[in-house]
Write an enzyme that holds these catalytic residues in place. Structure first.
Site, mmCIF file in Angstrom:
data_model
loop_
_atom_site.group_PDB
_atom_site.id
_atom_site.type_symbol
_atom_site.label_atom_id
_atom_site.label_comp_id
_atom_site.label_asym_id
_atom_site.label_seq_id
_atom_site.Cartn_x
_atom_site.Cartn_y
_atom_site.Cartn_z
ATOM 1 N N LEU A 34 -43.271 30.085 72.931
ATOM 2 C CA LEU A 34 -43.143 30.787 74.114
ATOM 3 C C LEU A 34 -42.819 31.680 74.292
ATOM 4 C CD1 LEU A 34 -40.778 28.073 75.916
ATOM 5 C CD2 LEU A 34 -43.281 28.896 75.857
ATOM 6 N N ASP A 52 -41.185 27.597 66.540
ATOM 7 C CA ASP A 52 -41.202 28.602 65.509
ATOM 8 C C ASP A 52 -42.285 27.716 64.559
ATOM 9 O OD1 ASP A 52 -42.848 30.430 64.086
ATOM 10 O OD2 ASP A 52 -40.356 31.695 63.329
ATOM 11 N N TYR A 148 -53.742 41.489 61.265
ATOM 12 C CA TYR A 148 -53.961 40.871 61.535
ATOM 13 C C TYR A 148 -55.202 39.529 61.236
ATOM 14 C CZ TYR A 148 -56.070 37.308 65.659
ATOM 15 O OH TYR A 148 -56.450 36.309 66.298
ATOM 16 N N ASN A 177 -64.087 37.325 70.727
ATOM 17 C CA ASN A 177 -63.748 37.897 72.062
ATOM 18 C C ASN A 177 -63.525 36.911 73.196
ATOM 19 O OD1 ASN A 177 -63.935 40.063 70.084
ATOM 20 N ND2 ASN A 177 -62.163 41.585 71.414
ATOM 21 N N VAL A 192 -58.727 42.379 76.545
ATOM 22 C CA VAL A 192 -59.630 44.380 76.734
ATOM 23 C C VAL A 192 -60.463 43.433 78.579
ATOM 24 C CG1 VAL A 192 -61.597 43.400 76.513
ATOM 25 C CG2 VAL A 192 -60.678 45.603 77.658
ATOM 26 N N ARG A 275 -58.074 53.197 69.548
ATOM 27 C CA ARG A 275 -57.202 52.325 69.043
ATOM 28 C C ARG A 275 -56.917 52.446 67.722
ATOM 29 N NH1 ARG A 275 -56.273 46.700 71.323
ATOM 30 N NH2 ARG A 275 -58.000 46.331 69.812
ATOM 31 N N ASP A 278 -58.930 49.780 65.146
ATOM 32 C CA ASP A 278 -60.064 49.242 65.835
ATOM 33 C C ASP A 278 -61.465 48.763 65.308
ATOM 34 O OD1 ASP A 278 -60.857 48.204 68.739
ATOM 35 O OD2 ASP A 278 -60.603 49.797 69.342
HETATM 36 P P1 NAD Z 1 -51.860 33.721 73.177
HETATM 37 O O1 NAD Z 1 -50.899 34.441 73.035
HETATM 38 O O2 NAD Z 1 -52.907 33.204 74.607
HETATM 39 O O3 NAD Z 1 -51.636 32.363 72.413
HETATM 40 C C1 NAD Z 1 -50.828 32.245 71.074
HETATM 41 C C2 NAD Z 1 -49.844 30.944 71.686
HETATM 42 O O4 NAD Z 1 -49.231 30.737 70.332
HETATM 43 C C3 NAD Z 1 -48.885 31.350 72.397
HETATM 44 O O5 NAD Z 1 -48.962 30.397 73.919
HETATM 45 C C4 NAD Z 1 -47.417 31.979 72.045
HETATM 46 O O6 NAD Z 1 -47.024 32.058 72.736
HETATM 47 C C5 NAD Z 1 -48.086 31.421 70.795
HETATM 48 N N1 NAD Z 1 -47.099 31.214 69.757
HETATM 49 C C6 NAD Z 1 -47.065 32.839 68.728
HETATM 50 N N2 NAD Z 1 -46.216 32.690 68.340
HETATM 51 C C7 NAD Z 1 -45.851 31.985 67.491
HETATM 52 C C8 NAD Z 1 -44.674 31.354 66.823
HETATM 53 N N3 NAD Z 1 -44.714 31.789 65.559
HETATM 54 N N4 NAD Z 1 -44.525 29.702 67.021
HETATM 55 C C9 NAD Z 1 -44.993 29.225 67.953
HETATM 56 N N5 NAD Z 1 -45.319 29.569 68.677
HETATM 57 C C10 NAD Z 1 -46.322 30.810 68.602
HETATM 58 O O7 NAD Z 1 -53.597 34.069 72.613
HETATM 59 P P2 NAD Z 1 -54.769 32.998 72.793
HETATM 60 O O8 NAD Z 1 -56.235 34.306 72.520
HETATM 61 O O9 NAD Z 1 -54.244 31.644 73.374
HETATM 62 O O10 NAD Z 1 -55.022 32.869 70.877
HETATM 63 C C11 NAD Z 1 -54.809 31.507 70.420
HETATM 64 C C12 NAD Z 1 -55.282 31.650 69.082
HETATM 65 O O11 NAD Z 1 -56.665 31.943 68.779
HETATM 66 C C13 NAD Z 1 -54.811 32.850 67.734
HETATM 67 O O12 NAD Z 1 -54.643 31.608 66.549
HETATM 68 C C14 NAD Z 1 -55.460 34.163 67.973
HETATM 69 O O13 NAD Z 1 -55.609 34.606 66.890
HETATM 70 C C15 NAD Z 1 -56.619 33.207 68.163
HETATM 71 N N6 NAD Z 1 -57.823 33.926 68.617
HETATM 72 C C16 NAD Z 1 -58.252 34.512 69.572
HETATM 73 C C17 NAD Z 1 -59.121 35.429 69.930
HETATM 74 C C18 NAD Z 1 -58.367 35.463 71.907
HETATM 75 O O14 NAD Z 1 -59.969 36.480 71.904
HETATM 76 N N7 NAD Z 1 -58.179 35.519 72.859
HETATM 77 C C19 NAD Z 1 -60.053 35.736 68.883
HETATM 78 C C20 NAD Z 1 -59.572 35.274 67.781
HETATM 79 C C21 NAD Z 1 -58.547 34.698 67.506
HETATM 80 C C1 UD1 Z 2 -59.897 40.253 70.319
HETATM 81 C C2 UD1 Z 2 -58.070 39.397 70.329
HETATM 82 C C3 UD1 Z 2 -58.222 39.262 69.071
HETATM 83 C C4 UD1 Z 2 -59.621 38.497 68.530
HETATM 84 C C5 UD1 Z 2 -60.801 39.594 67.904
HETATM 85 C C6 UD1 Z 2 -62.171 38.731 67.965
HETATM 86 C C7 UD1 Z 2 -56.919 39.647 72.039
HETATM 87 C C8 UD1 Z 2 -55.930 40.124 72.674
HETATM 88 N N1 UD1 Z 2 -56.953 39.614 70.736
HETATM 89 O O1 UD1 Z 2 -59.087 41.614 69.924
HETATM 90 O O2 UD1 Z 2 -57.082 37.897 68.997
HETATM 91 O O3 UD1 Z 2 -59.205 38.055 67.031
HETATM 92 O O4 UD1 Z 2 -60.872 39.709 69.698
HETATM 93 O O5 UD1 Z 2 -63.188 39.260 67.762
HETATM 94 O O6 UD1 Z 2 -57.795 38.844 72.283
HETATM 95 N N2 UD1 Z 2 -59.823 48.443 75.129
HETATM 96 C C9 UD1 Z 2 -59.348 49.156 75.917
HETATM 97 N N3 UD1 Z 2 -57.930 48.997 76.470
HETATM 98 C C10 UD1 Z 2 -57.786 48.582 77.454
HETATM 99 C C11 UD1 Z 2 -57.682 47.491 75.839
HETATM 100 C C12 UD1 Z 2 -58.488 47.363 74.710
HETATM 101 O O7 UD1 Z 2 -60.406 50.022 75.728
HETATM 102 O O8 UD1 Z 2 -56.711 48.424 77.756
HETATM 103 C C13 UD1 Z 2 -60.383 48.113 73.894
HETATM 104 C C14 UD1 Z 2 -59.776 48.031 72.623
HETATM 105 O O9 UD1 Z 2 -60.043 49.118 71.945
HETATM 106 C C15 UD1 Z 2 -60.816 47.354 71.722
HETATM 107 C C16 UD1 Z 2 -61.494 46.391 72.888
HETATM 108 O O10 UD1 Z 2 -61.179 46.671 74.034
HETATM 109 O O11 UD1 Z 2 -61.785 48.486 71.233
HETATM 110 C C17 UD1 Z 2 -60.859 45.353 72.604
HETATM 111 O O12 UD1 Z 2 -60.119 44.706 72.406
HETATM 112 P P1 UD1 Z 2 -58.924 43.389 72.501
HETATM 113 O O13 UD1 Z 2 -59.414 42.465 73.929
HETATM 114 O O14 UD1 Z 2 -57.324 44.129 71.753
HETATM 115 O O15 UD1 Z 2 -59.643 42.638 71.648
HETATM 116 P P2 UD1 Z 2 -60.042 43.234 69.918
HETATM 117 O O16 UD1 Z 2 -59.104 44.019 69.157
HETATM 118 O O17 UD1 Z 2 -60.929 43.325 69.773
#
Ligand code: NAD
Ligand code: UD1
Length: 312
Positions: A34, A52, A148, A177, A192, A275, A278
């Site tokens: 959580l 965890d 990451y 993304n 973002v 960032r 980035d």
């Molecule tokens: P999210 O933060 O909404 O979900 C991650 C979940 O994992 C959360 O519910 C968090 O509470 C739980 N969590 C985090 N650390 C934990 C731990 N140590 N033990 C148990 N639970 C833990 O993020 P999301 O966007 O739903 O991401 C899900 C998965 O997809 C992640 O592995 C993330 O790296 C991957 N991913 C996401 C994106 C994206 O764009 N959102 C892109 C590429 C990969």
């Molecule tokens: C995201 C995911 C990561 C995933 C990756 C795969 C999240 C939080 N991160 O990373 O888990 O593995 O895609 O491609 O979902 N930005 C701004 N302003 C803001 C926020 C972001 O300009 O307020 C820019 C960032 O600098 C970046 C872009 O938007 O250039 C995307 O950022 P973000 O959504 O954090 O995604 P990634 O870093 O690509």
């Protein structure tokens, strides 16, 4: 009906996956700490163990279930999903993102008396880092720029060990993304789209990191979860990995403009420093994904953004 453990099931992507699994009649339980996830993301009645994923005992217990009934497979999504957070808290995110994944593979090899169970896990486009060869195929060189990305690549390497040494079938999905409803609009560590959508809808300024011409390949969450369930149904040998992407680029500047347009709000855009770590350009090639699963990520960006805005 099958029984599945979903790690990170209270999070953004996990909650959509669970919705789909329940609709198909499967039984689901969750392990989540959580830290970013919320119980409210799930319907009542889904059992959640708060723990965890890097705690091997907690993962083993979650796979066994309270009544010892075991699982037919595990969807492993728990991780610290923020690239920025992995810079600030390097070792802590490493525990969750890589040790946590090894703990899941390790538990999966003994999860059932009948033998190892499959693990479908989240990797990331971040494994490609600054590789400039767009669109990125799965064979492109991996050159992570962030802790990451390095840990997600580590997950893929350990998936090969899980498969080759321990007989645990795995499939890794390099999500590009992902966006959609339930991605937290209030957290600075969120994606973002959710940050911009939330701020624009509230009439607040947005901050673009750098010049805003960095490019991403945005995929709608409901498109993505179909691949996870399909992969669980047909485990393949050899620890395959798949891009999950559209092949369509969108710059951060353009994204801000479309969101302002769709929400009918003025755009108050400010520029801040780029960032650290980035990625400049990230566009995936979905050919392998489409060939393996016979479906593409076809929700147009504007449709997905409308659904995201409607949820806020
Ligand atoms: P999210 O933060 O909404 O979900 C991650 C979940 O994992 C959360 O519910 C968090 O509470 C739980 N969590 C985090 N650390 C934990 C731990 N140590 N033990 C148990 N639970 C833990 O993020 P999301 O966007 O739903 O991401 C899900 C998965 O997809 C992640 O592995 C993330 O790296 C991957 N991913 C996401 C994106 C994206 O764009 N959102 C892109 C590429 C990969
Ligand atoms: C995201 C995911 C990561 C995933 C990756 C795969 C999240 C939080 N991160 O990373 O888990 O593995 O895609 O491609 O979902 N930005 C701004 N302003 C803001 C926020 C972001 O300009 O307020 C820019 C960032 O600098 C970046 C872009 O938007 O250039 C995307 O950022 P973000 O959504 O954090 O995604 P990634 O870093 O690509």
């Amino acid at each position: 009906m099958a029984r599945y453990l979903v790690t990170g099931g209270c999070g953004f992507i996990g909650s959509h996956l669970i919705e789909r699994l329940l609709a198909a009649g499967h039984k689901v339980r969750v392990l989540d700490d959580l830290s970013t996830g919320k119980r409210e993301n799930l319907s009542d009645g889904v059992p959640v163990t708060v723990g965890d994923v890097a705690d091997a005992d907690a993962v083993r217990a979650a796979m066994a279930g309270e009544d010892g009934e075991g699982v037919d497979g595990c969807f492993h999504l728990a991780a610290v999903a923020s690239v920025d957070r992995s810079r600030e808290a390097w070792l802590e995110t490493h525990h969750a993102n890589l040790s946590g994944t090894i703990a899941v593979f390790d538990a999966a090899r003994r999860a059932n008396p009948a033998g190892p169970v499959p693990v479908i896990y989240a990797s990331s486009a971040a494994v490609y880092g600054d590789n400039p060869n767009m669109p990125l195929t799965e064979d492109a060189a991996t050159r992570p720029l962030s802790a990451y990305g390095a840990d997600k690549l580590g997950c893929e390497l350990h998936a090969r060990v899980a498969d080759g040494v321990h007989g645990v079938p795995t499939a890794g999905f390099r999500f590009f993304n992902v966006y959609g409803p339930r991605q937290d609009p209030k957290s600075p560590y969120s994606g973002v789209i959710s940050i911009f959508a939330g701020r624009i809808a509230r009439g607040e300024p947005i901050t673009v990191n750098g010049d805003g011409e960095q490019v991403r390949d945005f995929i709608f969450v409901k498109d993505l979860v179909r691949y996870l369930t399909a992969a669980m149904g047909h485990p393949q040998p050899g620890a395959p990995v798949y891009n999950v992407c559209t092949g369509r680029p969108t710059s951060v500047n353009r994204l801000a403009e479309v969101l302002a347009d769709l929400s009918g709000r003025p755009l108050d855009r400010r520029y801040g420093p780029a960032r650290p770590g980035d990625i400049r350009t990230s566009i995936g090639d979905p050919t392998r994904l489409v060939a393996a699963f016979g479906m593409s990520c076809d929700t147009p960006l504007e449709d997905g953004l409308r659904q995201t805005l409607a949820w806020l």
